[in-house]
Design an enzyme around this catalytic site. Structure first.
Site, PDB file in Angstrom:
ATOM      1  N   ASP A 106       0.835  -1.202   0.000  1.00 39.66           N
ATOM      2  CA  ASP A 106       0.000   0.000   0.000  1.00 39.66           C
ATOM      3  C   ASP A 106       0.871   1.255   0.000  1.00 39.66           C
ATOM      4  O   ASP A 106       2.030   1.219   0.425  1.00 39.66           O
ATOM      5  CB  ASP A 106      -0.876   0.045   1.266  1.00 39.66           C
ATOM      6  CG  ASP A 106      -1.912  -1.058   1.272  1.00 39.66           C
ATOM      7  OD1 ASP A 106      -2.178  -1.630   0.197  1.00 39.66           O
ATOM      8  OD2 ASP A 106      -2.448  -1.341   2.363  1.00 39.66           O
TER       9      ASP A 106
HETATM   10  N1  URA Z   1      -1.540  -5.616   4.228  1.00 38.39           N
HETATM   11  C1  URA Z   1      -1.925  -4.318   4.146  1.00 38.39           C
HETATM   12  O1  URA Z   1      -2.938  -3.924   4.730  1.00 38.39           O
HETATM   13  N2  URA Z   1      -1.164  -3.483   3.432  1.00 38.39           N
HETATM   14  C2  URA Z   1      -0.019  -3.849   2.794  1.00 38.39           C
HETATM   15  O2  URA Z   1       0.647  -3.025   2.152  1.00 38.39           O
HETATM   16  C3  URA Z   1       0.361  -5.196   2.889  1.00 38.39           C
HETATM   17  C4  URA Z   1      -0.408  -6.076   3.606  1.00 38.39           C
END
Ligand code: URA
Length: 241
Positions: A106
């Site tokens: 993310d």
């Molecule tokens: N889980 C999440 O919520 N975000 C990420 O970037 C990776 C795993």
């Protein structure tokens, strides 16, 4: 982990508009080299990264790239984006435009990301069947309790996807910090799992994919090629797919 292969005579015929029967003669005359060795066999299998010459003329010279990047917070896991800096923008290497992502993080997550120009390799790593464990360091807004460990191991039902998450390992490192190991990657998975406890994720950092650890020497935004040993570690783990 092999890239898509084709027969040498098919490759030459497609690239040089030479009839397949004439290629036998070229090979017999020793005019074709594959990866620096004279090729004589029409059945020889070549792939997108084989170095192929005909009479010293290069027909293909494309090398495979496998890159580890320390993604910083605020950079988007994409190859282009109108709003944010992308992980590719962080790289200055000449083959940058050929690379694609093998998995995502993310925007506000950081840590280990892999990029490559080898589609077969990235598909294998990211295939759901690979169940390659990914390890994260998570900092939370509220204190953790033992209940989290069991709940993560049992899995959570995600009604939007209609699935129950695979058993995940959670280890409490301190009041507000945990290590989580997931063998899948649903949308915002870790945030949604902690969301069930109404516990906001303040920081999320990926430290490992399978046995491959983020190089502690890499500062946020830095990247480097994977070593042969690191490639072998990943190959070993995804060999069964
Ligand atoms: N889980 C999440 O919520 N975000 C990420 O970037 C990776 C795993």
């Amino acid at each position: 982990m092999h890239s898509k292969r084709s027969r040498l005579d098919r490759f030459i015929s497609a690239h040089c508009a030479i009839k397949r029967k004439d290629i036998r003669l070229l090979l017999a005359q020793g005019r074709v080299q594959v990866d620096g060795v004279r090729a004589t066999d029409v059945d020889l299998q070549v792939d997108q990264f084989s170095h192929i010459t005909l009479d010293q003329r290069v027909l293909q010279e494309r090398s495979a790239s496998y890159v580890m990047l320390h993604k910083p917070v605020g950079v988007v896991s994409a190859t282009r984006d109108v709003e944010h800096q992308t992980v590719l923008d962080l790289m200055a290497r000449p083959d940058r435009a050929e690379l694609h992502l093998a998995g995502r993080l993310d925007l506000n997550s950081s840590g280990l990301m892999l990029l490559t120009n080898d589609g077969q390799w990235s598909r294998r790593l990211t295939a759901p069947e690979s169940k390659l464990p990914k390890r994260y360091r998570v900092t939370l807004g509220k204190p953790l309790t033992r209940d989290y460990v069991d709940a993560f191991a049992r899995g959570f039902y995600f009604p939007y996807e209609g699935i129950t998450t695979l058993p995940a390992r959670l280890e409490i490192l301190s009041d507000h910090c945990a290590e989580v190991i997931l063998c899948e990657g649903k949308y915002h998975q870790i945030k949604r799992m902690f969301g069930r406890f109404r516990n906001p994720v303040l920081k999320l950092h990926r430290t490992a994919i399978g046995q491959l650890e983020l190089d502690p020497e890499l500062k946020p935004g830095e990247s480097r090629d994977l070593t042969c040993h690191e490639l072998a570690l990943l190959a070993e783990e995804s060999a069964s797919i």
